[in-house]
Design a protein around this motif. Structure first.
Motif, mmCIF file in Angstrom:
data_model
loop_
_atom_site.group_PDB
_atom_site.id
_atom_site.type_symbol
_atom_site.label_atom_id
_atom_site.label_comp_id
_atom_site.label_asym_id
_atom_site.label_seq_id
_atom_site.Cartn_x
_atom_site.Cartn_y
_atom_site.Cartn_z
ATOM 1 N N MET A 93 0.873 -1.192 -0.053
ATOM 2 C CA MET A 93 -0.016 0.062 -0.022
ATOM 3 C C MET A 93 0.839 1.216 -0.030
ATOM 4 O O MET A 93 0.561 2.418 -0.656
ATOM 5 N N GLU A 97 0.556 4.106 -2.845
ATOM 6 C CA GLU A 97 0.674 5.478 -2.385
ATOM 7 C C GLU A 97 1.571 6.347 -3.150
ATOM 8 O O GLU A 97 1.446 7.557 -3.495
ATOM 9 N N LYS A 98 2.637 5.744 -3.270
ATOM 10 C CA LYS A 98 3.725 6.692 -3.954
ATOM 11 C C LYS A 98 3.814 6.486 -5.490
ATOM 12 O O LYS A 98 4.963 7.015 -6.166
ATOM 13 N N TRP A 155 -1.224 3.872 6.470
ATOM 14 C CA TRP A 155 -1.133 4.575 5.052
ATOM 15 C C TRP A 155 -2.578 5.157 4.858
ATOM 16 O O TRP A 155 -2.770 6.256 4.155
ATOM 17 N N ILE A 156 -3.608 4.416 4.959
ATOM 18 C CA ILE A 156 -5.064 4.751 4.499
ATOM 19 C C ILE A 156 -5.352 5.899 5.733
ATOM 20 O O ILE A 156 -6.302 6.752 5.330
ATOM 21 N N SER A 159 -3.814 8.878 4.210
ATOM 22 C CA SER A 159 -4.372 9.178 2.927
ATOM 23 C C SER A 159 -5.810 8.628 2.795
ATOM 24 O O SER A 159 -5.833 7.342 1.831
ATOM 25 N N LEU A 162 -6.733 6.483 -0.698
ATOM 26 C CA LEU A 162 -5.924 5.520 -1.280
ATOM 27 C C LEU A 162 -7.079 4.225 -1.313
ATOM 28 O O LEU A 162 -6.775 3.639 -2.275
ATOM 29 N N ARG A 165 -8.936 4.586 -4.477
ATOM 30 C CA ARG A 165 -8.119 4.412 -5.550
ATOM 31 C C ARG A 165 -7.639 3.036 -5.861
ATOM 32 O O ARG A 165 -7.567 2.768 -7.148
#
Length: 336
Positions: A93, A97-98, A155-156, A159, A162, A165
């Motif tokens: 993930m 994201e990157k 990460w979520i 963001s 994400l 997406r």
């Protein structure tokens, strides 16, 4: 000028690091940074080499949840299936994201899972290779995924878009496995491991008695926490909040909750349930081999640390709030 600035930004992004495991056989327990451009080069070469296998994938599965819940064991159990490949802490993930394309992430999952196998599937002093498992021969490849569950949730949290997406990326079905464990054990381990001295002691001490004697000494010295840390309670609560939001934004049919305690109590039945969720063939010999890897009792780290009443009350409130923690309601840290 604008074009030059954009090119410079792209070069800087390519140089930025991504943390992946450093596999060193029985000593594997750490991560190291690799530049994104290098990971992209690996993915490009592997995508060409393994194009046929990597275009057969039907399901991408991402673990979600909390540190020290049993993700490594379940990830290796899945990786032992003849039609699945699960990477160990690639942080898929984070790559998504990157800006990494889905196909490149799948190629890296394949590479890193095989690298883990080449080093014996050892991590932090534990061996996760299933004897007789198909760790190096997943063909046709139907399911691919990553087991770094707590990082995916973080990460979520940073963001939230994400998760949407990922759903819009197309390709294989997207599924989630939420691994839970008694929150008293999770939070206790998170507190003990804060600062990494606990992991060093665990891997360097031989024997149960010697470890507990050395741990008590380190706790008296203040090197390792002797009581639950508020910071780790806060972190656990943040993870709960994000998992709850993630489940609300995705289809219930795309989630499977797996309780660590249920896995240890009835391993064969739970393994069959996980395999069924991913629509993989349930092979009795595979299930038997994997079930033999599961300890028959969960390790109670909650007993290695003190629990103030206020901390107990916070955990009880979380269990009452979140449906995935409700099986742990009405318990205390010292219940048998």
């Amino acid at each position: 000028m604008r074009v030059t600035s954009r090119l410079k930004a792209l070069r800087n992004k390519a140089r930025s690091p991504h943390s992946i495991p450093r596999f060193e056989g029985r000593e594997s327990r750490s991560h190291h940074n690799v530049a994104l451009w290098r990971l992209a080069a690996w993915a490009s070469a592997d995508s060409l080499r393994n194009r046929r296998r990597l275009t057969q994938i039907e399901t991408f599965v991402q673990f979600a949840g909390f540190p020290r819940s049993g993700h490594s064991l379940i990830g290796s159990i899945l990786d032992a299936h003849p039609h699945a490949r699960i990477s160990h802490e690639l942080d898929a993930m984070g790559l998504f994201e990157k800006g990494f394309p889905q196909s490149a992430i799948f190629a890296l999952i394949d590479r890193m899972a095989l690298e883990f196998t080449r080093h014996g599937r050892y991590w932090n002093g534990h061996g996760y290779r299933v004897p007789g498992g198909a760790h190096d021969s997943a063909d046709p490849l139907r399911v691919i995924g990553d087991k770094k569950g707590d990082a995916a949730v973080r990460w979520i949290a940073r963001s939230p878009s994400l998760i949407d997406r990922l759903g819009r990326a197309g390709g294989p079905n997207k599924k989630w496995i939420l691994v839970t464990r008694d929150p008293f054990d999770n939070i206790a381990t998170m507190s003990l491991r804060h600062g990494r001295a606990y992991d060093t002691l665990r891997s360097s001490t031989r024997g149960h008695t010697d470890f507990h004697r050395a741990l008590a000494q380190k706790q008296r010295e203040g090197v390792i926490a002797s009581r639950v840390l508020d910071s780790q309670l806060d972190e656990y609560e943040r993870l709960c909040r994000t998992v709850g939001a993630m489940k609300n934004r995705t289809r219930p049919a795309d989630w499977l909750d797996v309780g660590h305690e249920q896995l240890t109590a009835t391993p064969a039945a739970e393994i069959e349930r996980i395999i069924g969720f991913l629509e993989l063939a349930v092979e009795p010999a595979y299930v038997e081999r994997c079930a033999a890897m599961v300890y028959d009792k969960s390790h109670r780290t909650r007993d290695l640390i003190d629990w103030p009443d206020t901390a107990i009350e916070r955990v009880e409130a979380l269990c009452a709030t979140y449906s995935f923690l409700q099986p742990y309601q009405a318990q205390t840290p010292h219940e048998l």
